[in-house]
Design an enzyme around this catalytic site. Structure first.
Site, mmCIF file in Angstrom:
data_model
loop_
_atom_site.group_PDB
_atom_site.id
_atom_site.type_symbol
_atom_site.label_atom_id
_atom_site.label_comp_id
_atom_site.label_asym_id
_atom_site.label_seq_id
_atom_site.Cartn_x
_atom_site.Cartn_y
_atom_site.Cartn_z
ATOM 1 N N THR A 115 0.822 -1.213 0.000
ATOM 2 C CA THR A 115 0.000 0.000 0.000
ATOM 3 C C THR A 115 0.854 1.260 0.000
ATOM 4 O O THR A 115 0.489 2.270 -0.602
ATOM 5 C CB THR A 115 -0.938 -0.012 1.224
ATOM 6 O OG1 THR A 115 -1.787 -1.150 1.119
ATOM 7 C CG2 THR A 115 -1.813 1.229 1.280
ATOM 8 N N THR A 156 1.857 -4.482 4.239
ATOM 9 C CA THR A 156 1.799 -4.757 5.676
ATOM 10 C C THR A 156 1.249 -6.145 5.998
ATOM 11 O O THR A 156 1.477 -6.646 7.096
ATOM 12 C CB THR A 156 0.923 -3.702 6.387
ATOM 13 O OG1 THR A 156 -0.399 -3.762 5.851
ATOM 14 C CG2 THR A 156 1.494 -2.315 6.232
ATOM 15 N N ASP A 157 0.532 -6.750 5.043
ATOM 16 C CA ASP A 157 -0.168 -7.994 5.392
ATOM 17 C C ASP A 157 0.772 -9.117 5.834
ATOM 18 O O ASP A 157 0.474 -9.850 6.775
ATOM 19 C CB ASP A 157 -1.018 -8.478 4.203
ATOM 20 C CG ASP A 157 -2.212 -7.561 3.949
ATOM 21 O OD1 ASP A 157 -2.512 -6.718 4.810
ATOM 22 O OD2 ASP A 157 -2.842 -7.692 2.881
ATOM 23 N N SER A 162 1.969 -7.685 -0.711
ATOM 24 C CA SER A 162 2.757 -8.636 0.087
ATOM 25 C C SER A 162 2.187 -10.046 0.023
ATOM 26 O O SER A 162 2.870 -10.999 0.403
ATOM 27 C CB SER A 162 2.905 -8.158 1.523
ATOM 28 O OG SER A 162 1.695 -8.245 2.223
#
Ligand code: ASP
Length: 344
Positions: free
Chosen positions: A37, A113-114, A79
């Site tokens: 993101t 971030t995942d 990710s």
């Protein structure tokens, strides 16, 4: 239209930063972009966004007073597209940069971030040397009101040049907090304060005033795992436990060739009797079974004997990273238990 505004603003930052950069020699940081993101604009949540090159992100972040920054686009993907193959490549790449560029004070990796916590923990276990690696990202796309990417990137660079960061391995910087890669986990699907280290907390607060550490302890220079001869990571699957869960998933991953299984167990690593039976069958075939907890925090004791090894306070996805690396060294359960004990 939004993009146009952002670009205009960017250009003025760029002019200001290059003038300032000429005046003083600042520490050098390499920013390695992988996507996520933080590197997106547009309707990201609606699945309709464009990726922004890392060089442009660096230009917008306002880092001129902090460091001299070089950037490179290693990947530009969400990710969910990063896994064991990319972990090996990224870790080797970072080690190569550190080896060939003695002037680089630290490396910042931008990442979705995942699965950030998994990549970060892998790097923590495999990158050599005292120079820090700081992984960062953002929860909001770059053109959203309140975008957190520029602050996260700038603070990650601040953390990477701070001498107190040396010898602390790989860390994650999000929302002004610096966490050890080992401890941090994503706890909320949407909010900017999603990253937490349950029961351990951040190791520092980083903001425009500087980096404030809770402890001075540091000094790690030798990675735990040498991946130079490793071509692939062994297959390790995570199996969730829940009321009434049967043995199908465990038997299936064993049939698919899993060398290790992490149980995201109920409570303190519990599972149904049907899952326990399947786990025992797996262990009889030489598959290493590690039990963790689906609760989000707390410990499952590593233990001293028996078939099952607890993950301590490593969450299931972190336990999977450690188990996969441990399996590159040994398939002896006692040795693997020792590795889990050493990583508490
Ligand atoms: N889907 C994104 C990713 O992990 C989410 C993010 O970056 O926050 O790549």
């Amino acid at each position: 239209m939004h993009i146009h505004h952002v670009r205009t603003a960017l250009l003025s930052v760029l002019v200001a930063t290059s003038a300032a950069a000429a005046q003083t020699a600042k520490p050098l940081v390499m920013v390695v972009g992988t996507g996520g993101t933080i590197g997106s604009a547009g309707d990201y949540w609606g699945g309709n966004s464009t990726y922004i090159p890392i060089a442009e992100l660096v230009r917008t972040a306002g880092i001129d007073s902090v460091a001299t920054v070089e950037s490179e686009q290693f990947l530009n993907v969400p990710s969910s597209a990063i896994g064991p193959v990319q972990w090996l490549e990224l870790s080797r790449h970072i080690s190569d940069v550190f080896r060939s560029r003695p002037r680089v004070r630290g490396i910042v990796v931008t990442h979705g971030t995942d699965t950030m916590e998994e990549t970060a923990y892998f790097l923590d276990l495999t990158v050599a040397g005292e120079r820090p690696v700081v992984v960062t990202g953002s929860m909001r796309p770059s053109n959203m009101v309140g975008a957190d990417g520029p602050a996260n990137l700038t603070n990650a660079i601040r953390a990477a040049v701070d001498t107190a960061a040396r010898g602390r391995g790989t860390m994650v910087l999000m929302d002004d907090r610096l966490y050890s890669a080992r401890d941090v986990t994503k706890t909320n699907s949407t909010r900017v304060e999603t990253f937490q280290a349950p029961e351990r907390g951040p190791i520092a607060i980083v903001d425009p005033e500087g980096a404030f550490y809770r402890s001075r302890s540091a000094g790690r220079s030798i990675p735990q795992f040498d991946i130079r001869g490793v071509k692939d990571l062994p297959r390790v699957d995570i199996i969730y436990s829940y009321a009434g869960a049967d043995s199908v998933a465990i038997d299936a991953v064993v049939a698919a060739g899993a060398k290790g299984i992490v149980i995201a167990g109920v409570g303190r690593g519990g599972m149904t009797s049907s899952q326990s039976d399947a786990a025992r069958r797996a262990a009889d075939k030489g598959v290493i079974v590690v039990t963790s907890t689906r609760t989000g925090s707390g410990r499952v004791p590593v233990g001293t004997k028996g078939d099952s090894i607890g993950s301590g306070d490593l969450n299931p996805q972190k336990a999977r990273v450690l188990l996969a690396l441990a399996l590159t060294r040994t398939s002896n359960p006692a040795e693997i238990r020792k590795i889990f004990n050493e990583n508490q």
